[in-house]
Design a protein around this motif. Structure first.
Motif, PDB file in Angstrom:
ATOM      1  N   GLU A 128       0.828  -1.203   0.000  1.00  0.00           N
ATOM      2  CA  GLU A 128       0.000   0.000   0.000  1.00  0.00           C
ATOM      3  C   GLU A 128       0.864   1.257   0.000  1.00  0.00           C
ATOM      4  O   GLU A 128       0.528   2.261  -0.643  1.00  0.00           O
ATOM      5  CB  GLU A 128      -0.948  -0.002   1.203  1.00  0.00           C
ATOM      6  CG  GLU A 128      -2.074  -1.009   1.119  1.00  0.00           C
ATOM      7  CD  GLU A 128      -3.184  -0.725   2.116  1.00  0.00           C
ATOM      8  OE1 GLU A 128      -3.619   0.446   2.203  1.00  0.00           O
ATOM      9  OE2 GLU A 128      -3.602  -1.661   2.808  1.00  0.00           O
ATOM     10  N   MET A 129       1.985   1.232   0.723  1.00  0.00           N
ATOM     11  CA  MET A 129       2.866   2.394   0.754  1.00  0.00           C
ATOM     12  C   MET A 129       3.478   2.646  -0.611  1.00  0.00           C
ATOM     13  O   MET A 129       3.493   3.780  -1.115  1.00  0.00           O
ATOM     14  CB  MET A 129       3.959   2.205   1.806  1.00  0.00           C
ATOM     15  CG  MET A 129       4.893   3.402   1.949  1.00  0.00           C
ATOM     16  SD  MET A 129       4.054   4.900   2.560  1.00  0.00           S
ATOM     17  CE  MET A 129       3.940   4.489   4.324  1.00  0.00           C
ATOM     18  N   PHE A 130       3.991   1.586  -1.251  1.00  0.00           N
ATOM     19  CA  PHE A 130       4.578   1.772  -2.573  1.00  0.00           C
ATOM     20  C   PHE A 130       3.521   2.228  -3.582  1.00  0.00           C
ATOM     21  O   PHE A 130       3.808   3.054  -4.457  1.00  0.00           O
ATOM     22  CB  PHE A 130       5.246   0.475  -3.045  1.00  0.00           C
ATOM     23  CG  PHE A 130       6.570   0.197  -2.401  1.00  0.00           C
ATOM     24  CD1 PHE A 130       7.668   0.996  -2.667  1.00  0.00           C
ATOM     25  CD2 PHE A 130       6.721  -0.870  -1.515  1.00  0.00           C
ATOM     26  CE1 PHE A 130       8.902   0.748  -2.076  1.00  0.00           C
ATOM     27  CE2 PHE A 130       7.950  -1.127  -0.920  1.00  0.00           C
ATOM     28  CZ  PHE A 130       9.043  -0.320  -1.199  1.00  0.00           C
ATOM     29  N   ALA A 131       2.301   1.701  -3.466  1.00  0.00           N
ATOM     30  CA  ALA A 131       1.229   2.119  -4.381  1.00  0.00           C
ATOM     31  C   ALA A 131       0.876   3.585  -4.182  1.00  0.00           C
ATOM     32  O   ALA A 131       0.634   4.319  -5.153  1.00  0.00           O
ATOM     33  CB  ALA A 131      -0.006   1.242  -4.170  1.00  0.00           C
ATOM     34  N   ALA A 132       0.857   4.041  -2.924  1.00  0.00           N
ATOM     35  CA  ALA A 132       0.560   5.443  -2.642  1.00  0.00           C
ATOM     36  C   ALA A 132       1.633   6.356  -3.233  1.00  0.00           C
ATOM     37  O   ALA A 132       1.332   7.404  -3.815  1.00  0.00           O
ATOM     38  CB  ALA A 132       0.449   5.661  -1.136  1.00  0.00           C
ATOM     39  N   VAL A 133       2.890   5.947  -3.088  1.00  0.00           N
ATOM     40  CA  VAL A 133       3.976   6.745  -3.652  1.00  0.00           C
ATOM     41  C   VAL A 133       3.912   6.744  -5.176  1.00  0.00           C
ATOM     42  O   VAL A 133       4.146   7.773  -5.823  1.00  0.00           O
ATOM     43  CB  VAL A 133       5.335   6.236  -3.144  1.00  0.00           C
ATOM     44  CG1 VAL A 133       6.488   6.918  -3.871  1.00  0.00           C
ATOM     45  CG2 VAL A 133       5.451   6.470  -1.639  1.00  0.00           C
ATOM     46  N   ALA A 134       3.552   5.614  -5.766  1.00  0.00           N
ATOM     47  CA  ALA A 134       3.436   5.553  -7.222  1.00  0.00           C
ATOM     48  C   ALA A 134       2.363   6.504  -7.737  1.00  0.00           C
ATOM     49  O   ALA A 134       2.524   7.126  -8.802  1.00  0.00           O
ATOM     50  CB  ALA A 134       3.133   4.122  -7.668  1.00  0.00           C
ATOM     51  N   ARG A 135       1.259   6.650  -6.996  1.00  0.00           N
ATOM     52  CA  ARG A 135       0.224   7.596  -7.413  1.00  0.00           C
ATOM     53  C   ARG A 135       0.762   9.025  -7.371  1.00  0.00           C
ATOM     54  O   ARG A 135       0.410   9.855  -8.213  1.00  0.00           O
ATOM     55  CB  ARG A 135      -1.011   7.447  -6.515  1.00  0.00           C
ATOM     56  CG  ARG A 135      -1.788   6.162  -6.754  1.00  0.00           C
ATOM     57  CD  ARG A 135      -3.134   6.172  -6.064  1.00  0.00           C
ATOM     58  NE  ARG A 135      -3.017   6.096  -4.607  1.00  0.00           N
ATOM     59  CZ  ARG A 135      -2.961   4.967  -3.913  1.00  0.00           C
ATOM     60  NH1 ARG A 135      -2.966   3.798  -4.545  1.00  0.00           N
ATOM     61  NH2 ARG A 135      -2.897   4.984  -2.599  1.00  0.00           N
TER      62      ARG A 135
ATOM     63  N   ARG B 105      11.727  -1.960  -5.913  1.00  0.00           N
ATOM     64  CA  ARG B 105      10.392  -1.464  -5.565  1.00  0.00           C
ATOM     65  C   ARG B 105      10.351   0.058  -5.577  1.00  0.00           C
ATOM     66  O   ARG B 105       9.354   0.662  -6.015  1.00  0.00           O
ATOM     67  CB  ARG B 105       9.983  -1.993  -4.185  1.00  0.00           C
ATOM     68  CG  ARG B 105       9.793  -3.491  -4.075  1.00  0.00           C
ATOM     69  CD  ARG B 105       8.605  -4.002  -4.879  1.00  0.00           C
ATOM     70  NE  ARG B 105       7.335  -3.439  -4.506  1.00  0.00           N
ATOM     71  CZ  ARG B 105       6.532  -3.932  -3.550  1.00  0.00           C
ATOM     72  NH1 ARG B 105       6.905  -5.014  -2.878  1.00  0.00           N
ATOM     73  NH2 ARG B 105       5.373  -3.366  -3.297  1.00  0.00           N
ATOM     74  N   LEU B 106      11.408   0.689  -5.096  1.00  0.00           N
ATOM     75  CA  LEU B 106      11.472   2.157  -5.111  1.00  0.00           C
ATOM     76  C   LEU B 106      11.431   2.684  -6.536  1.00  0.00           C
ATOM     77  O   LEU B 106      10.669   3.615  -6.851  1.00  0.00           O
ATOM     78  CB  LEU B 106      12.748   2.629  -4.410  1.00  0.00           C
ATOM     79  CG  LEU B 106      12.776   2.512  -2.886  1.00  0.00           C
ATOM     80  CD1 LEU B 106      14.212   2.579  -2.373  1.00  0.00           C
ATOM     81  CD2 LEU B 106      11.944   3.615  -2.242  1.00  0.00           C
ATOM     82  N   LEU B 107      12.227   2.101  -7.388  1.00  0.00           N
ATOM     83  CA  LEU B 107      12.279   2.565  -8.767  1.00  0.00           C
ATOM     84  C   LEU B 107      10.973   2.283  -9.504  1.00  0.00           C
ATOM     85  O   LEU B 107      10.507   3.109 -10.302  1.00  0.00           O
ATOM     86  CB  LEU B 107      13.462   1.918  -9.492  1.00  0.00           C
ATOM     87  CG  LEU B 107      14.850   2.303  -8.956  1.00  0.00           C
ATOM     88  CD1 LEU B 107      15.935   1.471  -9.641  1.00  0.00           C
ATOM     89  CD2 LEU B 107      15.125   3.788  -9.133  1.00  0.00           C
ATOM     90  N   GLU B 108      10.367   1.130  -9.232  1.00  0.00           N
ATOM     91  CA  GLU B 108       9.078   0.806  -9.853  1.00  0.00           C
ATOM     92  C   GLU B 108       8.001   1.808  -9.440  1.00  0.00           C
ATOM     93  O   GLU B 108       7.099   2.123 -10.230  1.00  0.00           O
ATOM     94  CB  GLU B 108       8.641  -0.602  -9.454  1.00  0.00           C
ATOM     95  CG  GLU B 108       9.429  -1.718 -10.127  1.00  0.00           C
ATOM     96  CD  GLU B 108       9.151  -3.077  -9.516  1.00  0.00           C
ATOM     97  OE1 GLU B 108       8.286  -3.166  -8.609  1.00  0.00           O
ATOM     98  OE2 GLU B 108       9.796  -4.058  -9.930  1.00  0.00           O
ATOM     99  N   ALA B 109       8.093   2.324  -8.211  1.00  0.00           N
ATOM    100  CA  ALA B 109       7.127   3.319  -7.731  1.00  0.00           C
ATOM    101  C   ALA B 109       7.398   4.706  -8.295  1.00  0.00           C
ATOM    102  O   ALA B 109       6.599   5.625  -8.077  1.00  0.00           O
ATOM    103  CB  ALA B 109       7.149   3.364  -6.205  1.00  0.00           C
TER     104      ALA B 109
END
Length: 244
Positions: free
Chosen positions: A65-72, A99-103
């Motif tokens: 959820e955190m990575f998804a929020a950052v991606a948005r 994961r960081l780069l993907e976001a």
């Protein structure tokens, strides 16, 4: 063409005293757009702010959820975004970097304590330095690493203890160090003892952003402070409504 990570890294250097890099902390895409439209050259997501916006306590957001929020957030803006990745979510260095780069993040905070209370929650600084070196090796130059130093927040008030940790983290490859909640009087001591960019958190009622820069801060962030101010304003608006 200069990449986003090159832009973010360059923003940390050659700054005049009194002109620190100010990184607002968006908690969602809408707030990120507001900060970009106001002229912010980059953004730094706060884990506590995102947690609050998602209905969690700080530190309790599931990593996905955190990575998804950052991606948005990164999709919503064109400026570089650095992510508060807390203590790394138990991921291996390579997976964390992926994961960081993907976001869409081009930087990250990594803190040196987790769980527990007080000084016992602090990770051994040499182990943390080794972990940061692994992240740096996995990331190469693709991420700006901001190494958080948690001594002050864990009740260790001697600034020299923060300096000792920060030096290890810089040697391990950190681009910037962040002695979170360092008292104002400690900032000059930290600046004198730490090579490279220094992140300081701005707090209500404290020195101005310019004053923090003059004391030695290179980079200024806000944690969840801007969300708290927004919520206070929203409560005022809500109080003015007439409920049927």
């Amino acid at each position: 063409m200069v990449s986003a990570v090159e832009t973010l890294r360059a923003l940390h250097h050659d700054r005049a005293p009194g002109d620190p890099l100010v990184l607002p902390g968006p908690w969602d895409a809408a707030s990120a757009r507001v900060f970009e439209e106001a002229g912010s050259p980059a953004l730094a997501t706060p884990s506590a702010g995102i947690a609050l916006s998602l209905g969690y306590e700080d530190g309790q957001v599931p990593p996905d959820e955190m990575f998804a929020a950052v991606a948005r957030i990164t999709r919503a803006v064109s400026v570089p975004v650095t992510m508060d990745a807390e203590a790394g979510y138990g991921l291996g260095a390579g997976e964390l970097v992926d994961r960081l780069l993907e976001a869409g993040a081009v930087g990250c905070n990594l803190e040196d304590s987790s769980g527990g209370k007080g000084a016992e929650a602090l990770r051994d600084p040499r182990e943390q330095a080794d972990w940061l070196a692994e992240v740096r090796e996995a990331a190469g130059e693709r991420l700006v690493i901001n190494a958080r130093v948690d001594t002050f927040v864990r009740g260790v008030t001697d600034p020299e203890r923060a300096v000792e940790r920060a030096r290890l983290y810089v040697a391990a490859g950190a681009d910037c160090v962040y002695p979170i909640l360092a008292p104002v009087e400690a900032i000059p001591v930290l600046r004198a003892g730490i090579e490279g960019p220094l992140n300081v958190v701005a707090r209500p009622g404290g020195p101005s952003l310019r004053e923090l820069g003059e004391l030695g801060a290179t980079r200024i962030t806000f944690g969840p402070g801007l969300l708290h101010r927004t919520m206070s304003a929203l409560r005022g608006i809500a109080d003015e409504l007439t409920w049927a």
